[in-house]
Write a protein that holds these residues in place. Structure first.
Motif, PDB file in Angstrom:
ATOM      1  N   GLU A  38      -5.039  -7.024 -12.810  1.00  0.00           N
ATOM      2  CA  GLU A  38      -4.794  -8.357 -12.261  1.00  0.00           C
ATOM      3  C   GLU A  38      -3.713  -9.093 -13.060  1.00  0.00           C
ATOM      4  O   GLU A  38      -2.916  -9.832 -12.500  1.00  0.00           O
ATOM      5  N   ARG A  39      -3.689  -8.870 -14.374  1.00  0.00           N
ATOM      6  CA  ARG A  39      -2.643  -9.486 -15.205  1.00  0.00           C
ATOM      7  C   ARG A  39      -1.270  -8.923 -14.843  1.00  0.00           C
ATOM      8  O   ARG A  39      -0.293  -9.662 -14.743  1.00  0.00           O
ATOM      9  N   GLU A  40      -1.195  -7.612 -14.608  1.00  0.00           N
ATOM     10  CA  GLU A  40       0.067  -6.997 -14.186  1.00  0.00           C
ATOM     11  C   GLU A  40       0.546  -7.581 -12.859  1.00  0.00           C
ATOM     12  O   GLU A  40       1.738  -7.846 -12.683  1.00  0.00           O
ATOM     13  N   LEU A  41      -0.374  -7.751 -11.917  1.00  0.00           N
ATOM     14  CA  LEU A  41      -0.026  -8.325 -10.625  1.00  0.00           C
ATOM     15  C   LEU A  41       0.476  -9.754 -10.794  1.00  0.00           C
ATOM     16  O   LEU A  41       1.483 -10.139 -10.200  1.00  0.00           O
ATOM     17  N   LEU A  42      -0.201 -10.523 -11.610  1.00  0.00           N
ATOM     18  CA  LEU A  42       0.221 -11.894 -11.852  1.00  0.00           C
ATOM     19  C   LEU A  42       1.605 -11.939 -12.499  1.00  0.00           C
ATOM     20  O   LEU A  42       2.450 -12.759 -12.115  1.00  0.00           O
ATOM     21  N   ILE A  46       4.781 -13.789 -10.845  1.00  0.00           N
ATOM     22  CA  ILE A  46       5.502 -14.840 -11.573  1.00  0.00           C
ATOM     23  C   ILE A  46       6.983 -14.501 -11.664  1.00  0.00           C
ATOM     24  O   ILE A  46       7.839 -15.387 -11.543  1.00  0.00           O
ATOM     25  N   ALA A  47       7.305 -13.220 -11.854  1.00  0.00           N
ATOM     26  CA  ALA A  47       8.700 -12.808 -11.978  1.00  0.00           C
ATOM     27  C   ALA A  47       9.493 -13.079 -10.706  1.00  0.00           C
ATOM     28  O   ALA A  47      10.710 -13.248 -10.750  1.00  0.00           O
ATOM     29  N   THR A  52      14.543 -14.476  -4.744  1.00  0.00           N
ATOM     30  CA  THR A  52      14.152 -13.600  -3.651  1.00  0.00           C
ATOM     31  C   THR A  52      13.849 -12.227  -4.237  1.00  0.00           C
ATOM     32  O   THR A  52      14.659 -11.683  -4.987  1.00  0.00           O
ATOM     33  N   PRO A  53      12.677 -11.669  -3.927  1.00  0.00           N
ATOM     34  CA  PRO A  53      12.330 -10.369  -4.511  1.00  0.00           C
ATOM     35  C   PRO A  53      13.301  -9.273  -4.081  1.00  0.00           C
ATOM     36  O   PRO A  53      13.631  -9.140  -2.905  1.00  0.00           O
ATOM     37  N   SER A  54      13.771  -8.509  -5.047  1.00  0.00           N
ATOM     38  CA  SER A  54      14.621  -7.359  -4.766  1.00  0.00           C
ATOM     39  C   SER A  54      13.726  -6.184  -4.366  1.00  0.00           C
ATOM     40  O   SER A  54      12.497  -6.283  -4.377  1.00  0.00           O
ATOM     41  N   ARG A  60       7.389  -3.115  -7.479  1.00  0.00           N
ATOM     42  CA  ARG A  60       6.525  -3.515  -8.592  1.00  0.00           C
ATOM     43  C   ARG A  60       5.293  -4.273  -8.076  1.00  0.00           C
ATOM     44  O   ARG A  60       4.175  -4.042  -8.539  1.00  0.00           O
ATOM     45  N   LEU A  61       5.488  -5.155  -7.102  1.00  0.00           N
ATOM     46  CA  LEU A  61       4.370  -5.888  -6.513  1.00  0.00           C
ATOM     47  C   LEU A  61       3.405  -4.951  -5.786  1.00  0.00           C
ATOM     48  O   LEU A  61       2.182  -5.065  -5.936  1.00  0.00           O
ATOM     49  N   ARG A  62       3.947  -4.027  -4.991  1.00  0.00           N
ATOM     50  CA  ARG A  62       3.091  -3.077  -4.276  1.00  0.00           C
ATOM     51  C   ARG A  62       2.280  -2.220  -5.245  1.00  0.00           C
ATOM     52  O   ARG A  62       1.085  -2.000  -5.057  1.00  0.00           O
TER      53      ARG A  62
END
Length: 87
Positions: A38-42, A46-47, A52-54, A60-62
């Motif tokens: 969950e910390r990694e997802l957060l 945040i990043a 706009t997400p590249s 990384r989010l997936r």
């Protein structure tokens, strides 16, 4: 005449002042993979807040979401194996 007992502080320890028990520490240890996922997802979310997400951010989010789901599944299956429901 004032009763002096009402002016004294409580001598017994407050529940918030105690150390965690061994069982509580074991429970935290068992949930640590989920907490880390969950910390990694957060961190990934945040990043991407201010831009706009590249494609790399999207991957990384997936990946972080999949890790959270896998950790939740593992924890749920472990809990089910420990205490199965009575039907």
């Amino acid at each position: 005449m004032k009763h002096i007992g009402a002016l004294q502080m409580v001598v017994t320890a407050d529940l918030s002042d105690r150390e965690p028990t061994a069982a509580e520490l074991d429970a935290i240890e068992a949930e640590m993979p989920l907490i880390e996922a969950e910390r990694e997802l957060l961190d990934a979310q945040i990043a991407t807040l201010d831009r706009t997400p590249s494609e790399l951010d999207a991957r990384r989010l997936r990946r972080a979401r999949r890790r959270v789901l896998a950790a939740r599944r593992t924890l749920a299956n472990r809990d089910e194996a420990i205490a199965p429901e009575v039907a």
